[in-house]
Scaffold this motif. Sequence first.
Motif, mmCIF file in Angstrom:
data_model
loop_
_atom_site.group_PDB
_atom_site.id
_atom_site.type_symbol
_atom_site.label_atom_id
_atom_site.label_comp_id
_atom_site.label_asym_id
_atom_site.label_seq_id
_atom_site.Cartn_x
_atom_site.Cartn_y
_atom_site.Cartn_z
ATOM 1 N N GLY A 72 0.804 -1.212 0.000
ATOM 2 C CA GLY A 72 0.000 0.000 0.000
ATOM 3 C C GLY A 72 0.837 1.262 0.000
ATOM 4 N N ILE A 80 -9.145 1.751 -0.797
ATOM 5 C CA ILE A 80 -8.737 0.364 -0.559
ATOM 6 C C ILE A 80 -10.001 -0.457 -0.302
ATOM 7 C CG2 ILE A 80 -7.307 -1.197 0.814
ATOM 8 C CD1 ILE A 80 -5.705 1.270 1.698
ATOM 9 N N ALA A 91 -5.014 -1.955 6.068
ATOM 10 C CA ALA A 91 -5.284 -0.759 5.260
ATOM 11 C C ALA A 91 -5.157 0.506 6.088
ATOM 12 C CB ALA A 91 -6.670 -0.857 4.639
#
Length: 376
Positions: A72, A80, A91
């Motif tokens: 990420g 996300i 996340a």
Amino acid sequence: MPRILFLTTAHQYHDDRIFYHQAKELKKYGFVVKICSLSSEFNGAIDDVEIESYAILDQSTAQKIKVFENIGNKFQPDCIICSEPLAVIAAKKIKGKKNVSIIYDVTEWYPSKRMVENFSFLMKWAHGIKFFMIQLYAGYLSSSFIFGENTKKFPLAYVFPFKKKIILPYYPDDAYIYKSIKQLEPDSITLCYTGQLSKEKGIGNFFEAIDVLRKRRPDLKINILIIGSSRKEKDKQYFSELLSQYQWENIRIEKSVSFESFTKAYAEADLCFDLREMNYENHHCLPIKIFYYAASGKPVIYTDLKATRQHVEVSKFGFLVDPEDAEAIANKIMDYIDDAELYNTHAHNARSEYEKKYTWNGIRNMFTDFVKQSIQ
């Protein structure tokens, strides 16, 4: 253009919902799309969707979160889309752009029965509560929710009523459907089972119903098509015992096929079955292959589950049954054998109902609009 990152632990990178429907749909709109899975190995791009996938499910929670976090941080997504609580937690740790939207796509009952099945009775409850609290924490961290069906809205939709949410069913894209409406031959029938070959998923119930049918109609040629496999050793043993118990002719067993080939693999079938056990979890989980069977023009005989009753008008193209009532299931099969008009009506209704109600084309804009709004 907005950058969308899919994170999933349990689903493979080419999962039908994540890759073939959601990711490819967003790519059509010009989004930059990447999928990261932790259940299979692949690094590259398919149809311009970037994929970075690793088979590391057996590693620690901390290690898995770290992989998600690193990916990420490099990709720098605007949104996300997560398939499990662990993905949501990871996340939230991704650094970079402010106000990154986190959509939790709730497609599995959590905690599932399989997550606690190896613990003792008391520890089942302890771990069940722990996993339930993790689910709530993931809901707290999420910006919004996508629910695969109404019956999976509990508890998140009720604990967080003001967060944006949509119901996004598992409807098929017609590009992946092979239409194969058949007419029954008077002296034979082909019965089909696909998926996991396990007691819980109903392969034993399928065999028991066929056994009753064979005894009732000894002159009928019954062809049996099975497409799938057993994941666990105990399920392999269970299926092996079934084959030893029912040593019938005309049984064809095929391995699982690719998603693109799935509907063509059972084209010769006259009737398709899902006779999974009735339990609390199954009642809240819709067996999604019913939409593919309908799209193909196949009448179905399915377990009478709450989720199925709520989301699909099965009576238009099949029957809902008690999966353990082999006599009743055999009767339903014979209803088709004895009434060609009923079979033809259900076969054509299946395709018609799919075209009117259960196509991806009817919900694709709802999905893309929801993602766009979550980024704004």
